[in-house]
Design an enzyme around this catalytic site. Structure first.
Site, PDB file in Angstrom:
ATOM      1  N   ARG A 164       0.854  -1.191   0.000  1.00 30.59           N
ATOM      2  CA  ARG A 164       0.000   0.000   0.000  1.00 30.59           C
ATOM      3  C   ARG A 164       0.888   1.238   0.000  1.00 30.59           C
ATOM      4  O   ARG A 164       1.807   1.361   0.818  1.00 30.59           O
ATOM      5  CB  ARG A 164      -0.883  -0.017   1.246  1.00 30.59           C
ATOM      6  CG  ARG A 164      -1.877   1.140   1.420  1.00 30.59           C
ATOM      7  CD  ARG A 164      -2.571   0.910   2.746  1.00 30.59           C
ATOM      8  NE  ARG A 164      -3.716   1.752   3.020  1.00 30.59           N
ATOM      9  CZ  ARG A 164      -3.787   2.616   4.031  1.00 30.59           C
ATOM     10  NH1 ARG A 164      -2.734   2.792   4.837  1.00 30.59           N
ATOM     11  NH2 ARG A 164      -4.892   3.299   4.261  1.00 30.59           N
ATOM     12  N   GLU A 214      -9.464   7.032   5.701  1.00 32.96           N
ATOM     13  CA  GLU A 214     -10.152   7.170   6.990  1.00 32.96           C
ATOM     14  C   GLU A 214     -11.179   8.308   6.950  1.00 32.96           C
ATOM     15  O   GLU A 214     -11.131   9.253   7.736  1.00 32.96           O
ATOM     16  CB  GLU A 214      -9.146   7.367   8.128  1.00 32.96           C
ATOM     17  CG  GLU A 214      -8.273   6.147   8.357  1.00 32.96           C
ATOM     18  CD  GLU A 214      -7.366   6.251   9.564  1.00 32.96           C
ATOM     19  OE1 GLU A 214      -7.034   5.207  10.147  1.00 32.96           O
ATOM     20  OE2 GLU A 214      -6.983   7.393   9.937  1.00 32.96           O
ATOM     21  N   GLU A 273      -5.426  -0.940   7.944  1.00 32.94           N
ATOM     22  CA  GLU A 273      -4.321  -0.482   8.787  1.00 32.94           C
ATOM     23  C   GLU A 273      -4.382  -1.191  10.130  1.00 32.94           C
ATOM     24  O   GLU A 273      -5.459  -1.289  10.729  1.00 32.94           O
ATOM     25  CB  GLU A 273      -4.388   1.024   9.048  1.00 32.94           C
ATOM     26  CG  GLU A 273      -4.246   1.906   7.839  1.00 32.94           C
ATOM     27  CD  GLU A 273      -4.253   3.383   8.198  1.00 32.94           C
ATOM     28  OE1 GLU A 273      -4.047   3.709   9.394  1.00 32.94           O
ATOM     29  OE2 GLU A 273      -4.475   4.203   7.294  1.00 32.94           O
TER      30      GLU A 273
END
Length: 382
Positions: free
Chosen positions: A90, A181, A285
């Site tokens: 990522r 997020e 994450e």
């Protein structure tokens, strides 16, 4: 200092400080017709996205940092991680960061190294010149003052350009995140969810989704929140997206046990997200400290652990294994460790406006210690 803000289900995550503020918000109630379960999710059973976000590794290597495998041999960190089971990398992309890291050109360059090793690529669009997280979703300077209509075009054009540039050099992204997020939206204030109104955010997400599919129909689109701690908050967000007709391929969640609670609780959210929306789920994450000590002058973002997992190399490895096991058993298809290679290297700071002068608040969370040797106990397992 990234300050806490009062929003739903929040982890304010910037490497200067990670701080958690969980505030009450009732889940959005939708008609039953909107809650039917599609059938697109993969069957449960294994983790196919065994990932690592190594966005700071390129800068570290440019500064001459060395990485050592468990036997003490200096090797490229991508090779070390691949040997531990990683098959997916990522990389975040910022629009125009002052330092140059991680702009489009840097991501294009590092993507070649990723793909050359047979690793898959996830591109994490922040749609900002700096960190985007639940408490910070600042527009790029070039988009300042743009209306929601202009921002839809901005998102489409930028997403397509980055994706197509990667495709043109033979490093087509296997998946992308449309925002990072985005618990209460992105590209604030235009794209912020206010009074349960998801209209503007939905328009932006549709632009990103359509641009990605126009670039390459096989690239998977992830919509990512930090809501692994609250099923109510996750339902509020993704129900809101569904009600507005937003499409996505994979639901992404962040999970850090010091802020998001028990691993079992995370597993429950994963299971519900998969069942409720019929889409694959990934933990986009996660990370865990191996010590509370600090390697540089910048205070650590996390200084405490969770019950049953001491702050040691073994505790770090055991926590990561437990996260993978819970994600897998509840139907997730992937887990990404966040910044395992970000040990304290002078000049590789958190602040893109002062990358040489700022420090690293993640040095105790990396999977490499302060001399660059990997934690020998960590494994990614399907």
């Amino acid at each position: 200092m990234i300050m806490p803000v009062k929003e739903v289900g929040m982890v304010v995550k910037g490497p200067r400080r990670l701080m958690r503020a969980a505030l009450l918000l009732a889940a959005l109630t939708l008609p039953a017709s909107l809650l039917t379960t599609p059938t697109s999710a993969s069957a449960a059973g294994s983790l196919t996205m065994l990932g690592a976000d190594v966005s700071t590794a390129q800068r570290a290597l440019d500064l001459g940092a060395r990485y050592y495998d468990a036997g003490g041999t200096a090797r490229n960190p991508l090779d070390i991680l691949k040997g531990l089971g990683v098959n997916y990398v990522r990389l975040r992309v910022w629009n125009n960061p002052a330092s140059g890291y991680n702009n489009k050109a840097k991501v294009l360059s590092y993507a070649k190294q990723v793909k050359a090793r047979g690793l898959k690529l996830l591109v994490d669009f922040h749609y900002s010149d700096t960190w985007a997280d639940p408490g910070n979703q600042n527009k790029p300077a070039a988009w300042a003052g743009h209306s929601i209509g202009q921002l839809q075009t901005d998102v489409y054009t930028y997403t397509y350009d980055v994706c197509n540039s990667l495709k043109s050099q033979g490093t087509t992204p296997d998946s992308v995140q449309i925002g990072n997020e985005i618990n209460v939206g992105m590209l604030w204030n235009e794209g912020k969810v206010v009074n349960n109104d998801f209209t503007n955010l939905s328009l932006l997400l549709k632009s990103g989704y359509n641009a990605t599919k126009a670039c390459n129909s096989g690239t998977k689109v992830i919509v990512h929140t930090a809501d692994a701690d609250s099923d109510a908050n996750a339902r509020w967000f993704y129900d809101g997206m569904k009600a507005k007709g937003v499409d996505w391929d994979i639901t992404g969640l962040s999970y850090y046990c010091p802020w998001h609670g028990t691993i079992a609780g995370m597993g429950g959210v994963v299971a519900d997200m998969k069942s409720r929306y019929g889409k694959d789920v990934v933990i986009a994450e996660t990370a865990y400290p191996f010590t509370s000590a600090d390697a540089d002058g910048t205070a650590n973002s996390i200084t405490s652990g969770c019950s049953g997992y001491p702050l040691s190399w073994q505790g770090q490895a055991d926590n990561f294994t437990a996260v993978q096991n819970a994600a897998r058993s509840n139907g997730a298809i992937g887990v990404f460790y966040w910044e395992p290679t970000w040990y304290a290297v002078t000049g590789n700071g958190w602040d893109p406006t002062n990358i040489s002068g700022s420090g690293d608040g993640w040095d105790n969370m990396a999977l490499f210690n302060w001399t660059g040797k990997v934690n020998p106990n960590v494994k990614w397992t399907p």
